[in-house]
Design a protein around this motif. Structure first.
Motif, PDB file in Angstrom:
ATOM      1  N   GLY A  20       0.720  -1.217   0.014  1.00 23.94           N
ATOM      2  CA  GLY A  20       0.085   0.049  -0.019  1.00 23.94           C
ATOM      3  C   GLY A  20       0.751   1.343   0.072  1.00 23.94           C
ATOM      4  O   GLY A  20       0.588   2.193  -0.683  1.00 23.94           O
ATOM      5  N   ASN A 111     -12.068  -3.892   2.924  1.00 25.54           N
ATOM      6  CA  ASN A 111     -12.771  -3.004   1.547  1.00 25.54           C
ATOM      7  C   ASN A 111     -14.223  -2.511   1.949  1.00 25.54           C
ATOM      8  O   ASN A 111     -14.642  -1.393   1.307  1.00 25.54           O
ATOM      9  N   THR A 114     -13.159   0.694   3.823  1.00 19.02           N
ATOM     10  CA  THR A 114     -12.991   1.888   2.764  1.00 19.02           C
ATOM     11  C   THR A 114     -14.069   2.636   1.880  1.00 19.02           C
ATOM     12  O   THR A 114     -13.963   3.716   1.938  1.00 19.02           O
ATOM     13  N   TRP A 118     -13.784   5.682   4.273  1.00 14.29           N
ATOM     14  CA  TRP A 118     -12.695   6.610   3.854  1.00 14.29           C
ATOM     15  C   TRP A 118     -13.164   7.377   2.590  1.00 14.29           C
ATOM     16  O   TRP A 118     -12.888   8.423   2.410  1.00 14.29           O
ATOM     17  N   SER A 119     -13.802   6.654   1.645  1.00 15.42           N
ATOM     18  CA  SER A 119     -14.025   7.099   0.364  1.00 15.42           C
ATOM     19  C   SER A 119     -15.058   8.638   0.449  1.00 15.42           C
ATOM     20  O   SER A 119     -14.741   9.530  -0.289  1.00 15.42           O
ATOM     21  N   LEU A 137      -5.814  10.604   4.373  1.00 11.42           N
ATOM     22  CA  LEU A 137      -6.859   9.462   3.880  1.00 11.42           C
ATOM     23  C   LEU A 137      -6.306   8.572   2.691  1.00 11.42           C
ATOM     24  O   LEU A 137      -6.724   7.645   2.676  1.00 11.42           O
ATOM     25  N   GLY A 138      -5.497   9.309   1.808  1.00 11.88           N
ATOM     26  CA  GLY A 138      -4.852   8.159   0.847  1.00 11.88           C
ATOM     27  C   GLY A 138      -3.836   7.340   1.480  1.00 11.88           C
ATOM     28  O   GLY A 138      -3.390   6.500   0.796  1.00 11.88           O
ATOM     29  N   LEU A 139      -3.861   7.194   2.757  1.00 12.38           N
ATOM     30  CA  LEU A 139      -3.043   6.189   3.414  1.00 12.38           C
ATOM     31  C   LEU A 139      -3.740   5.300   4.292  1.00 12.38           C
ATOM     32  O   LEU A 139      -3.486   4.327   4.720  1.00 12.38           O
ATOM     33  N   ALA A 140      -5.003   5.874   4.410  1.00  7.73           N
ATOM     34  CA  ALA A 140      -6.129   5.334   5.681  1.00  7.73           C
ATOM     35  C   ALA A 140      -6.275   3.659   5.362  1.00  7.73           C
ATOM     36  O   ALA A 140      -6.266   2.966   6.394  1.00  7.73           O
ATOM     37  N   GLY A 141      -6.669   3.552   4.021  1.00  8.38           N
ATOM     38  CA  GLY A 141      -7.173   2.182   3.810  1.00  8.38           C
ATOM     39  C   GLY A 141      -6.122   0.903   4.077  1.00  8.38           C
ATOM     40  O   GLY A 141      -6.415   0.071   4.610  1.00  8.38           O
ATOM     41  N   CYS A 142      -4.979   1.405   3.569  1.00  6.85           N
ATOM     42  CA  CYS A 142      -3.951   0.300   3.890  1.00  6.85           C
ATOM     43  C   CYS A 142      -3.355   0.325   5.649  1.00  6.85           C
ATOM     44  O   CYS A 142      -3.039  -0.687   5.911  1.00  6.85           O
ATOM     45  N   ALA A 143      -3.715   1.375   6.189  1.00  2.88           N
ATOM     46  CA  ALA A 143      -3.335   1.330   7.401  1.00  2.88           C
ATOM     47  C   ALA A 143      -4.045   0.666   8.408  1.00  2.88           C
ATOM     48  O   ALA A 143      -3.799  -0.540   9.179  1.00  2.88           O
TER      49      ALA A 143
END
Lengths: 246, 270
Positions: A20, A111, A114, A118-119, A137-143
């Motif tokens: 990610g 998923n 996210t 997040w989206s 936010l651009g890093l949140a999903g993977c975190a």
């Protein structure tokens, strides 16, 4: 035991973050993660062997679209348990396969987070010009994903050792030999999946050339790859350009 | 109007943010949120006016998805186009074309990228490194890392530069004159040879079946070897490939082979 489980879970979380945050450079794979597990648990050698063996079986399993198995979790849990409990490579593989299958569920949970959390937040941030929010936010999903996988791997390794020992001891010898033999033929699955990408009837001759080089001439893996580069260069320069006319 | 242009500082910043392309993968926008995140430094520089800045952010808050190593190339093109638009005084430049180019690029690039990075480089790295690692040789791990990291790092760095300096024209040219198709085919040739070479090195079919026949011993493994060494691994690999092409689930094949291994061991064949 707790410390060991924590170390293995860190490797699993790193595997997620590699994909990610560090560009998915195809290295969140058994062949790299298992040696890391081995290094942290004090048995680098066994980590390399298990990593190489799992890589051969999962060579074709790739993280695009619907994944049949989750290699990061499967390889870290199996390698961790195998090193802690002194299991054989074949036994490690037997653990890795079901764990890898189960772990795909975590990806689906993430998923869902996210797309529901997040989206929509990213939409608001874009409309308000909130660049700080866009940054994280651009890093949140993977975190969240790394955190969930890390916790799952920690629990599996911490709780699993005793259970795994009991299960392995209960397996009859003939089945253990059978699993060991099966781990010799399983890499055929990796080959089969890989062929999907590149196989074309007109290229079948190249496949045979590749097969015959080690079989009759004793070429090692590096030599085959170099011969392949030579043949690919010949193909590239001798084939005339087919100009699209539209 | 004074010309605004991107400096090295913003471009570097965009480039490094390209590494987080999968930092927030969502079903609706896929790599869209990280793409927006990567564009922010460039957009901040180009649009000091609040309304224009918001419009630019919204423009990039859309669905996007391609092979990670090609994300910098697309970002480079987006930066060049945004710069062009920010300096456009004629009103001729339609900002919708920025998004349209992204959408037009991501499909073909994913096609090429998946076959190169998943199907060729990773495969060669695996074919070279995994058999060595399985024997306990750390060189296998190192070779695996280098064979993946070198092509992907070069593609990112030069892709970004190329994208920013007229990548659209370059891509259109090599696509039109057939070079791109030829390059993809050559990669497949290389992949086929490597896969063929992996068969005898990684698939083993240990046969232990023997039979006492009057004066001599019939050793099945020797007979098979006499026909052609590695015959069974070859046939098994082709059989598995055909099963996959017929749509059999990979997990069923894995469990099938585990079962077959136990069964053949019970029967004394393996």
């Amino acid at each position: 035991m707790i410390l060991q489980a924590l170390l293995v879970s860190l490797v699993a979380a790193y595997g997620r973050l590699e994909q990610g945050w560090m560009g998915q450079q195809m290295i969140a794979r058994p062949i790299w993660l298992c040696p890391l597990v081995g290094l942290l648990l004090g048995n680098l050698q066994q980590g390399i062997i298990i990593g190489g063996s799992l890589e051969l079986i999962w060579a074709g399993v790739v993280q695009v679209g619907a994944t049949p198995t989750e290699v990061v979790t499967g390889s870290t849990v199996a390698c961790g348990l195998a090193i802690i409990n002194n299991l054989s490579v074949a036994e490690a593989i037997t653990i890795a396969i079901p764990v890898g299958l189960l772990a795909t569920l975590i990806g689906q949970i993430n998923n869902t987070i996210t797309i529901t959390v997040w989206s929509p937040m990213a939409n608001t941030a874009a409309e308000n010009g909130n660049t700080k929010a866009i940054w994280w936010l651009g890093l949140a999903g993977c975190a969240t994903q790394a955190l969930m996988y890390g916790i799952a791997v920690f629990l599996a390794v911490a709780a699993g050792s005793a259970a795994v020992n009991a299960v392995i001891d209960a397996i009859p010898q003939v089945v253990r030999d059978g699993l060991s033999n099966a781990s010799a033929i399983l890499p055929a699955v990796g080959i089969g999946i890989l062929m999907q990408y590149s196989f074309d009837k007109k290229f079948v001759g190249f496949f045979l050339v590749g097969f015959l080089l080690p079989t009759y001439l004793g070429f090692g893996s590096v030599a085959v790859a170099l011969a392949g580069v030579a043949v690919a260069l010949i193909y590239f320069f001798l084939k005339p350009n087919e100009v699209e006319d539209d | 109007m004074e010309k605004v242009s991107l400096t090295k500082k913003e471009l570097n910043s965009v480039f490094w943010r390209s590494y987080q392309a999968l930092g927030c993968y969502s079903y609706d926008k896929q790599q869209g949120i990280p793409y927006l995140r990567a564009m922010v430094p460039a957009l901040e520089r180009l649009y000091p006016e609040h309304d224009e800045f918001i419009a630019a952010l919204k423009r990039h808050n859309t669905m996007f998805n391609t092979t990670c190593a090609f994300v910098p190339f697309c970002l480079g093109i987006s930066c060049a186009m945004e710069e062009e638009y920010a300096n456009d005084t004629t009103g001729q430049f339609n900002p919708d074309s920025i998004g349209a180019v992204k959408i037009a690029l991501m499909g073909p690039l994913a096609g090429i990228g998946d076959s190169f990075f998943w199907g060729t480089f990773r495969l060669i790295a695996c074919g070279v490194g995994a058999p060595l690692a399985a024997e306990g040789n750390i060189l296998g791990v190192i070779l695996y890392l280098l064979l993946n990291l070198i092509p992907s790092t070069l593609t990112r760095w030069y892709g970004f530069k190329l994208g920013y300096n007229g990548g659209r024209q370059f891509l259109a040219r090599i696509q039109a004159d057939g070079t791109l198709a030829k390059l993809t085919e050559s990669a497949k040739v290389l992949a086929m040879i490597v896969i063929g070479g992996m068969v005898p090195q990684i698939v083993k079919f240990p046969i232990s079946f023997t039979l006492e026949l009057g004066g001599g011993t019939f050793v099945l493994a020797d007979v098979l070897n006499g026909i052609m060494p590695n015959l069974l691994p070859l046939l098994l690999s082709i059989y598995v490939y055909r099963l996959i092409m017929k749509g059999t689930k990979v997990n069923y094949i894995i469990f099938g082979l585990l079962g077959a291994g136990i069964l053949l061991t019970l029967l004394g064949i393996m």
